[in-house]
Design a protein around this motif. Sequence first.
Motif, PDB file in Angstrom:
ATOM      1  N   ALA A  85      38.046  12.142  34.228  1.00 28.32           N
ATOM      2  CA  ALA A  85      38.659  13.282  33.542  1.00 28.32           C
ATOM      3  C   ALA A  85      39.856  13.777  34.606  1.00 28.32           C
ATOM      4  CB  ALA A  85      37.541  14.403  33.647  1.00 28.32           C
ATOM      5  N   SER A  86      39.524  13.671  35.762  1.00 26.79           N
ATOM      6  CA  SER A  86      40.460  14.336  36.763  1.00 26.79           C
ATOM      7  C   SER A  86      41.682  13.257  36.601  1.00 26.79           C
ATOM      8  CB  SER A  86      40.087  13.978  38.261  1.00 26.79           C
ATOM      9  OG  SER A  86      38.966  14.905  38.520  1.00 26.79           O
ATOM     10  N   ARG A  87      41.639  12.085  36.657  1.00 19.29           N
ATOM     11  CA  ARG A  87      42.745  10.817  36.399  1.00 19.29           C
ATOM     12  C   ARG A  87      43.729  11.318  35.261  1.00 19.29           C
ATOM     13  NH1 ARG A  87      43.472   5.765  38.583  1.00 19.29           N
ATOM     14  NH2 ARG A  87      45.161   4.778  37.820  1.00 19.29           N
ATOM     15  N   TRP A  88      42.770  11.482  34.007  1.00 22.10           N
ATOM     16  CA  TRP A  88      43.558  11.803  32.818  1.00 22.10           C
ATOM     17  C   TRP A  88      44.321  13.136  33.061  1.00 22.10           C
ATOM     18  CZ3 TRP A  88      43.694  15.931  29.273  1.00 22.10           C
ATOM     19  CH2 TRP A  88      44.261  15.455  27.901  1.00 22.10           C
ATOM     20  N   THR A  89      44.065  14.234  33.490  1.00 22.62           N
ATOM     21  CA  THR A  89      44.709  15.327  33.711  1.00 22.62           C
ATOM     22  C   THR A  89      45.888  14.872  34.760  1.00 22.62           C
ATOM     23  OG1 THR A  89      42.642  16.884  33.444  1.00 22.62           O
ATOM     24  CG2 THR A  89      44.762  17.737  34.218  1.00 22.62           C
ATOM     25  N   LEU A  90      45.567  14.252  35.548  1.00 21.89           N
ATOM     26  CA  LEU A  90      46.679  14.110  36.669  1.00 21.89           C
ATOM     27  C   LEU A  90      47.954  13.335  36.315  1.00 21.89           C
ATOM     28  CD1 LEU A  90      44.624  13.459  39.965  1.00 21.89           C
ATOM     29  CD2 LEU A  90      46.107  15.512  39.557  1.00 21.89           C
ATOM     30  N   GLU A  91      47.679  12.448  35.141  1.00 23.41           N
ATOM     31  CA  GLU A  91      48.470  11.482  34.805  1.00 23.41           C
ATOM     32  C   GLU A  91      49.315  12.381  33.714  1.00 23.41           C
ATOM     33  OE1 GLU A  91      46.448   7.166  34.231  1.00 23.41           O
ATOM     34  OE2 GLU A  91      46.007   8.757  32.675  1.00 23.41           O
ATOM     35  N   ARG A  92      49.015  13.424  33.149  1.00 24.96           N
ATOM     36  CA  ARG A  92      49.684  14.146  32.072  1.00 24.96           C
ATOM     37  C   ARG A  92      50.621  15.217  32.720  1.00 24.96           C
ATOM     38  NH1 ARG A  92      46.380  11.059  29.684  1.00 24.96           N
ATOM     39  NH2 ARG A  92      46.356  10.294  27.557  1.00 24.96           N
ATOM     40  N   VAL A 114      52.752  12.111  43.691  1.00 25.43           N
ATOM     41  CA  VAL A 114      51.659  11.108  43.304  1.00 25.43           C
ATOM     42  C   VAL A 114      51.877   9.792  43.576  1.00 25.43           C
ATOM     43  CG1 VAL A 114      50.445  10.181  41.033  1.00 25.43           C
ATOM     44  CG2 VAL A 114      51.104  12.684  41.360  1.00 25.43           C
ATOM     45  N   GLU A 115      53.119   9.285  43.460  1.00 24.23           N
ATOM     46  CA  GLU A 115      53.524   7.942  43.790  1.00 24.23           C
ATOM     47  C   GLU A 115      53.170   7.637  45.646  1.00 24.23           C
ATOM     48  OE1 GLU A 115      57.335   7.098  42.625  1.00 24.23           O
ATOM     49  OE2 GLU A 115      56.712   7.270  40.404  1.00 24.23           O
ATOM     50  N   ALA A 116      53.522   8.708  46.025  1.00 22.26           N
ATOM     51  CA  ALA A 116      53.497   8.691  47.605  1.00 22.26           C
ATOM     52  C   ALA A 116      52.095   8.617  48.225  1.00 22.26           C
ATOM     53  CB  ALA A 116      54.161   9.684  48.388  1.00 22.26           C
ATOM     54  N   ARG A 165      43.916   7.558  44.889  1.00 23.39           N
ATOM     55  CA  ARG A 165      43.507   8.323  46.063  1.00 23.39           C
ATOM     56  C   ARG A 165      43.554   9.761  45.758  1.00 23.39           C
ATOM     57  NH1 ARG A 165      46.564   8.227  51.994  1.00 23.39           N
ATOM     58  NH2 ARG A 165      45.069  10.016  52.943  1.00 23.39           N
ATOM     59  N   LEU A 166      44.299  10.055  45.060  1.00 24.11           N
ATOM     60  CA  LEU A 166      44.678  11.457  44.497  1.00 24.11           C
ATOM     61  C   LEU A 166      43.492  11.964  43.711  1.00 24.11           C
ATOM     62  CD1 LEU A 166      46.092  14.334  44.802  1.00 24.11           C
ATOM     63  CD2 LEU A 166      47.415  13.377  42.770  1.00 24.11           C
ATOM     64  N   THR A 167      42.912  10.933  42.637  1.00 21.88           N
ATOM     65  CA  THR A 167      41.923  11.223  41.969  1.00 21.88           C
ATOM     66  C   THR A 167      40.816  11.566  42.608  1.00 21.88           C
ATOM     67  OG1 THR A 167      43.018   9.869  39.995  1.00 21.88           O
ATOM     68  CG2 THR A 167      40.600  10.307  39.953  1.00 21.88           C
ATOM     69  N   ASP A 168      40.224  10.664  43.299  1.00 20.02           N
ATOM     70  CA  ASP A 168      39.270  10.615  44.474  1.00 20.02           C
ATOM     71  C   ASP A 168      39.197  12.046  45.070  1.00 20.02           C
ATOM     72  OD1 ASP A 168      38.408   8.310  43.605  1.00 20.02           O
ATOM     73  OD2 ASP A 168      39.099   7.120  45.403  1.00 20.02           O
ATOM     74  N   LEU A 169      40.411  12.620  45.703  1.00 15.64           N
ATOM     75  CA  LEU A 169      40.523  13.779  46.319  1.00 15.64           C
ATOM     76  C   LEU A 169      40.247  14.983  45.271  1.00 15.64           C
ATOM     77  CD1 LEU A 169      41.241  15.297  49.084  1.00 15.64           C
ATOM     78  CD2 LEU A 169      43.717  15.229  47.961  1.00 15.64           C
ATOM     79  N   VAL A 170      40.969  14.965  44.200  1.00 13.53           N
ATOM     80  CA  VAL A 170      40.728  16.072  43.299  1.00 13.53           C
ATOM     81  C   VAL A 170      39.289  16.181  42.845  1.00 13.53           C
ATOM     82  CG1 VAL A 170      41.371  16.990  41.012  1.00 13.53           C
ATOM     83  CG2 VAL A 170      43.125  16.123  42.542  1.00 13.53           C
ATOM     84  N   SER A 171      38.532  14.791  42.813  1.00 13.62           N
ATOM     85  CA  SER A 171      37.263  14.949  41.943  1.00 13.62           C
ATOM     86  C   SER A 171      36.344  15.520  43.150  1.00 13.62           C
ATOM     87  CB  SER A 171      36.886  13.399  41.621  1.00 13.62           C
ATOM     88  OG  SER A 171      37.591  13.094  40.824  1.00 13.62           O
ATOM     89  N   THR A 172      36.767  15.667  44.121  1.00 11.52           N
ATOM     90  CA  THR A 172      35.657  16.127  45.287  1.00 11.52           C
ATOM     91  C   THR A 172      36.092  17.436  45.928  1.00 11.52           C
ATOM     92  OG1 THR A 172      36.816  14.842  46.893  1.00 11.52           O
ATOM     93  CG2 THR A 172      35.096  13.828  46.151  1.00 11.52           C
TER      94      THR A 172
END
Length: 368
Positions: free
Chosen positions: A167-174, A256-258, A263-270
């Motif tokens: 769910a976090s990755r889906w949001t971050l991608e958009r 996000v690319e940097a 890694r960003l998904t893992d960070l946001v999820s926690t």
Amino acid sequence: MTTLIVGGYGSVGRTIAEDLATASDDANAVIIAGRDETKANAVASEFGDNVSGIAFDLEETDSYARILKDVDQVVMCVDQSGTAFVEACLESGADYVDVTASDEFFRQVEQLDDLARDGDATAVLSVGLAPGVTNLLAKLMADQLSSVSDIQIGVLLGLGEAFGPAASRWTLERISREFAVPTAGHSGSIRGFSNPVPVEFPRYGQRWAYSFDFADQHVLHRTLNVPARTHLCFDSRGVTSAVYGLSWVGLYRPAVEAIGLDRLTDLVSTLSVGGDGFAVTVEVDGQQNSTAKTLMTAIDGREQSRVTGIVAATVALAIRDTAVPDGVHHIHEILDPEPILDVLRKQGYRLTNSEQVRETREPVPPNP
């Protein structure tokens, strides 16, 4: 009746399993499936003898026939890149309920309508909060008007809820991604987290919300032939402003690319930088006979992922216990909104309504 829940040991799947297990008297009525059999069995053991666990990997297509044997319906809680498993479900005659929020995937599944009808199966899409409850609220209000000119949806999500990585990755991608929207008879393009509009949310007051690629706006336009827009904000004003600022100056994608999306998904999820509450507001503009009106309804509460699970379980029970048409449908096309909303009310979620009469010189033409 046997229901297979794919991805059943996540937060959404747990809610579905619990609701279905308590609603059924059949032995082994619910099967929790996932790659980790130990997790599947552990969650199944929480809900009594009606629930069992099994190992299942969507990538192993040769296991589809085995996993679907004697299964009457499937509830999918995992995002898929293709429709191979959906096709296997419909060909086997198993009804199919999907909680994904991707319109790209919806469009693929919509092409399987003939396959579902040939297999005497029903597939239900747009099952969750947004899309899902938002679709039902929009349809409920649209049915009260003689014609509809516009639908506006606002979604506020709490960042303190423990969202899964998917769910976090889906949001971050958009965020900051371009997506197509219908405008004045043709398709235009808009960037995610742009075009701020003020939205009034229950309990939270007025917030700035931003264009976002939720599937409900696309689905409502296709099925109701009405322009629709969905806007998103978070309960944290600071995070919402920061995301908008990065997107507006063109730095979100480079950031996000940097950092790296994984890694960003893992960070946001926690991280926990807000609460676990949510609110959704739906406004429908149109005409009621000779009077121009704006109808507004909203829902708020805690744990939006639990709402998705409750709605999915309610839909699964509805297509099991009532006569529904075969084929591929979105939730608002075949199910009455009120019984589903009543379930949410009983679970403690609050629904509010308002109506505004507007002056108009010309009547709004009815929908074709």
